[in-house]
Design a protein around this motif. Structure first.
Motif, PDB file in Angstrom:
ATOM      1  N   GLU A 253       0.846  -1.195   0.000  1.00 50.39           N
ATOM      2  CA  GLU A 253       0.000   0.000   0.000  1.00 50.39           C
ATOM      3  C   GLU A 253       0.879   1.242   0.000  1.00 50.39           C
ATOM      4  O   GLU A 253       1.923   1.267   0.650  1.00 50.39           O
ATOM      5  N   ILE A 254       0.457   2.263  -0.739  1.00 47.27           N
ATOM      6  CA  ILE A 254       1.173   3.542  -0.724  1.00 47.27           C
ATOM      7  C   ILE A 254       0.211   4.636  -0.295  1.00 47.27           C
ATOM      8  O   ILE A 254      -0.983   4.591  -0.609  1.00 47.27           O
ATOM      9  N   LEU A 255       0.730   5.589   0.473  1.00 42.76           N
ATOM     10  CA  LEU A 255      -0.058   6.720   0.953  1.00 42.76           C
ATOM     11  C   LEU A 255       0.756   7.987   0.700  1.00 42.76           C
ATOM     12  O   LEU A 255       1.955   8.011   0.974  1.00 42.76           O
ATOM     13  N   ALA A 256       0.113   9.005   0.161  1.00 44.67           N
ATOM     14  CA  ALA A 256       0.783  10.292  -0.031  1.00 44.67           C
ATOM     15  C   ALA A 256       0.244  11.271   0.992  1.00 44.67           C
ATOM     16  O   ALA A 256      -0.965  11.500   1.069  1.00 44.67           O
ATOM     17  N   LEU A 257       1.131  11.827   1.808  1.00 42.33           N
ATOM     18  CA  LEU A 257       0.749  12.825   2.801  1.00 42.33           C
ATOM     19  C   LEU A 257       1.354  14.169   2.409  1.00 42.33           C
ATOM     20  O   LEU A 257       2.534  14.248   2.066  1.00 42.33           O
TER      21      LEU A 257
ATOM     22  N   ARG B 238      -4.093   7.336  -2.078  1.00 44.18           N
ATOM     23  CA  ARG B 238      -3.801   6.014  -1.526  1.00 44.18           C
ATOM     24  C   ARG B 238      -4.046   4.961  -2.600  1.00 44.18           C
ATOM     25  O   ARG B 238      -5.033   5.024  -3.319  1.00 44.18           O
ATOM     26  N   ARG B 239      -3.111   4.039  -2.730  1.00 40.87           N
ATOM     27  CA  ARG B 239      -3.250   2.958  -3.713  1.00 40.87           C
ATOM     28  C   ARG B 239      -2.746   1.672  -3.077  1.00 40.87           C
ATOM     29  O   ARG B 239      -1.927   1.698  -2.180  1.00 40.87           O
ATOM     30  N   ARG B 240      -3.195   0.545  -3.593  1.00 46.58           N
ATOM     31  CA  ARG B 240      -2.624  -0.727  -3.139  1.00 46.58           C
ATOM     32  C   ARG B 240      -2.580  -1.723  -4.283  1.00 46.58           C
ATOM     33  O   ARG B 240      -3.331  -1.594  -5.252  1.00 46.58           O
ATOM     34  N   CYS B 241      -1.694  -2.702  -4.165  1.00 44.39           N
ATOM     35  CA  CYS B 241      -1.649  -3.782  -5.153  1.00 44.39           C
ATOM     36  C   CYS B 241      -1.244  -5.059  -4.411  1.00 44.39           C
ATOM     37  O   CYS B 241      -0.700  -4.983  -3.309  1.00 44.39           O
TER      38      CYS B 241
ATOM     39  N   CYS C 186       8.159   0.379  -7.112  1.00 49.37           N
ATOM     40  CA  CYS C 186       8.545   1.505  -7.979  1.00 49.37           C
ATOM     41  C   CYS C 186       7.369   1.999  -8.806  1.00 49.37           C
ATOM     42  O   CYS C 186       7.178   3.207  -8.969  1.00 49.37           O
ATOM     43  N   SER C 187       6.562   1.078  -9.319  1.00 43.87           N
ATOM     44  CA  SER C 187       5.456   1.537 -10.146  1.00 43.87           C
ATOM     45  C   SER C 187       4.389   2.246  -9.306  1.00 43.87           C
ATOM     46  O   SER C 187       3.783   3.214  -9.772  1.00 43.87           O
ATOM     47  N   LEU C 188       4.207   1.830  -8.051  1.00 40.15           N
ATOM     48  CA  LEU C 188       3.282   2.559  -7.165  1.00 40.15           C
ATOM     49  C   LEU C 188       3.769   3.987  -6.928  1.00 40.15           C
ATOM     50  O   LEU C 188       2.992   4.938  -6.970  1.00 40.15           O
ATOM     51  N   VAL C 189       5.073   4.135  -6.681  1.00 39.86           N
ATOM     52  CA  VAL C 189       5.651   5.468  -6.446  1.00 39.86           C
ATOM     53  C   VAL C 189       5.488   6.340  -7.692  1.00 39.86           C
ATOM     54  O   VAL C 189       5.030   7.492  -7.618  1.00 39.86           O
ATOM     55  N   GLU C 190       5.840   5.780  -8.844  1.00 38.98           N
ATOM     56  CA  GLU C 190       5.786   6.555 -10.087  1.00 38.98           C
ATOM     57  C   GLU C 190       4.361   6.963 -10.445  1.00 38.98           C
ATOM     58  O   GLU C 190       4.101   8.099 -10.843  1.00 38.98           O
ATOM     59  N   GLU C 191       3.438   6.031 -10.279  1.00 38.89           N
ATOM     60  CA  GLU C 191       2.016   6.289 -10.572  1.00 38.89           C
ATOM     61  C   GLU C 191       1.468   7.401  -9.675  1.00 38.89           C
ATOM     62  O   GLU C 191       0.788   8.325 -10.130  1.00 38.89           O
ATOM     63  N   CYS C 192       1.827   7.313  -8.412  1.00 40.69           N
ATOM     64  CA  CYS C 192       1.388   8.285  -7.407  1.00 40.69           C
ATOM     65  C   CYS C 192       1.908   9.689  -7.747  1.00 40.69           C
ATOM     66  O   CYS C 192       1.165  10.672  -7.730  1.00 40.69           O
ATOM     67  N   GLU C 193       3.207   9.762  -8.058  1.00 41.04           N
ATOM     68  CA  GLU C 193       3.829  11.066  -8.332  1.00 41.04           C
ATOM     69  C   GLU C 193       3.334  11.662  -9.651  1.00 41.04           C
ATOM     70  O   GLU C 193       3.185  12.875  -9.775  1.00 41.04           O
ATOM     71  N   ARG C 194       3.064  10.790 -10.610  1.00 41.23           N
ATOM     72  CA  ARG C 194       2.529  11.264 -11.889  1.00 41.23           C
ATOM     73  C   ARG C 194       1.168  11.908 -11.658  1.00 41.23           C
ATOM     74  O   ARG C 194       0.873  12.987 -12.143  1.00 41.23           O
ATOM     75  N   GLU C 195       0.358  11.237 -10.849  1.00 39.81           N
ATOM     76  CA  GLU C 195      -0.994  11.734 -10.586  1.00 39.81           C
ATOM     77  C   GLU C 195      -0.986  13.049  -9.804  1.00 39.81           C
ATOM     78  O   GLU C 195      -1.796  13.938 -10.054  1.00 39.81           O
ATOM     79  N   LEU C 196      -0.043  13.182  -8.864  1.00 42.12           N
ATOM     80  CA  LEU C 196       0.000  14.395  -8.038  1.00 42.12           C
ATOM     81  C   LEU C 196       0.881  15.488  -8.648  1.00 42.12           C
ATOM     82  O   LEU C 196       0.885  16.625  -8.181  1.00 42.12           O
ATOM     83  N   GLY C 197       1.656  15.113  -9.662  1.00 43.02           N
ATOM     84  CA  GLY C 197       2.499  16.099 -10.342  1.00 43.02           C
ATOM     85  C   GLY C 197       3.657  16.608  -9.507  1.00 43.02           C
ATOM     86  O   GLY C 197       4.132  17.722  -9.693  1.00 43.02           O
ATOM     87  N   MET C 198       4.118  15.820  -8.557  1.00 40.95           N
ATOM     88  CA  MET C 198       5.282  16.226  -7.745  1.00 40.95           C
ATOM     89  C   MET C 198       5.986  15.001  -7.179  1.00 40.95           C
ATOM     90  O   MET C 198       5.407  13.927  -7.097  1.00 40.95           O
TER      91      MET C 198
END
Length: 296
Positions: A17-21, A29-32, A47-59
């Motif tokens: 699970e990944i969480l962006a604060l 929040r995402r999980r796989c 790595c793909s969770l991190v990249e997906e998260c950052e792409r979506e938030l733009g930072m």
């Protein structure tokens, strides 16, 4: 790097699970599912969770990871992991290379304890013992708001002590993945409880049947509560924490909070037990939140 975004990752036995604060606000929040027994696939999934998260938030953000094991202070590789494909791997180094930034790792139970002691069920207490009752059994110790980190990086690993005050009703000896017999984890983890119950059900199903009044399941739960009480009593005798916070899948069994406190007394070296036993405030999210907070 955008300093205010913190990414926390909880690398569990069954899910990642990944969480962006941002500040204390949850942005995403995402999980796989966790790839089973496959280290390269696990790296790729993180790595793909991190990249997906950052792409979506733009930072970009800092990355903290809670793992079911420990990063050795001696050589930086993973040890004591119940996800055994991680053992001996340089997880932090491999991720730093791929994600091109520093990574902080901590034991998942330490992340859980830190989260619950900071603004969870143990907030304001001088000493908190955070307990994970899930795929494995772990623990973390927070004293005055700081994680206790010892020279072996194993503070709180009560799951690999033997079950105390063993009784005939405790079932046959069972070998733990760590190589020793009768570790607390072989009794109190979800898989251990299910295997020892002899009911042919997983832990969730046993808990459900117990709540529905099925006698065999109620008996299994009563035995579990009694073994949990003995195991916690031995920790209370050493550490005397103000609060014990339970997390992990089995912490959702509401009956434990009425059953266990009453069973502590015979084993705690005191005329009265003042330790509070409470469920996690942030529930399943505490590990991932604590991981994000590895970067203050």
């Amino acid at each position: 790097m955008h300093s205010s975004l913190r990414l926390g990752i909880d690398l569990g036995g069954s899910k990642i699970e990944i969480l962006a604060l941002q500040g204390s606000q949850e942005r995403l929040r995402r999980r796989c599912p966790t790839p089973q027994g496959d280290y390269p696939a696990t790296l790729a999934a993180i790595c793909s969770l991190v990249e997906e998260c950052e792409r979506e938030l733009g930072m970009q953000g800092s990355v903290g990871i809670g793992i079911p094991g420990t990063r050795s202070p001696d050589h930086g590789r993973i040890k004591n992991a119940n996800s055994t494909c991680l053992i001996g791997q340089d997880l932090a180094g491999d991720l730093e290379q791929r994600l091109q930034r520093p990574i902080r790792l901590a034991n998942d139970a330490d992340c859980f304890a830190l989260s619950e002691a900071s603004d969870g069920a143990g907030a304001g207490a001088a000493s908190v013992f955070g307990v994970i009752l899930g795929t494995g059994v772990g623990g973390g110790i927070v004293i005055h708001g700081r994680l206790l980190a010892g020279p072996n990086a194993i503070a709180g690993e009560w799951g690999h002590n033997p079950l105390p005050w063993r009784q005939p009703a405790d079932d046959r000896p069972m070998r733990c993945y760590c190589g020793l017999d009768d570790c607390i984890e072989t009794f109190l983890s979800g898989t251990g409880w299910a295997a020892r119950s002899g009911l042919g059900l997983d832990a969730g199903a046993i808990a459900l049947e117990a709540s529905q009044g099925v006698p065999a399941a109620q008996q299994a739960l009563a035995r579990y509560a009694e073994q949990l009480a003995r195991s916690l009593a031995s920790v209370i005798n050493v550490l005397d924490p103000e609060v014990i916070v339970l997390g992990g899948g089995l912490s959702n069994i509401g009956a434990l909070y009425s059953l266990v406190p009453a069973l502590l007394s015979p084993h705690v070296f005191s005329d009265q037990v003042n330790t509070r036993l409470v469920p996690a405030r942030h529930g399943d999210s505490s590990g991932v939140r604590g991981a994000a907070w590895l970067w203050p």
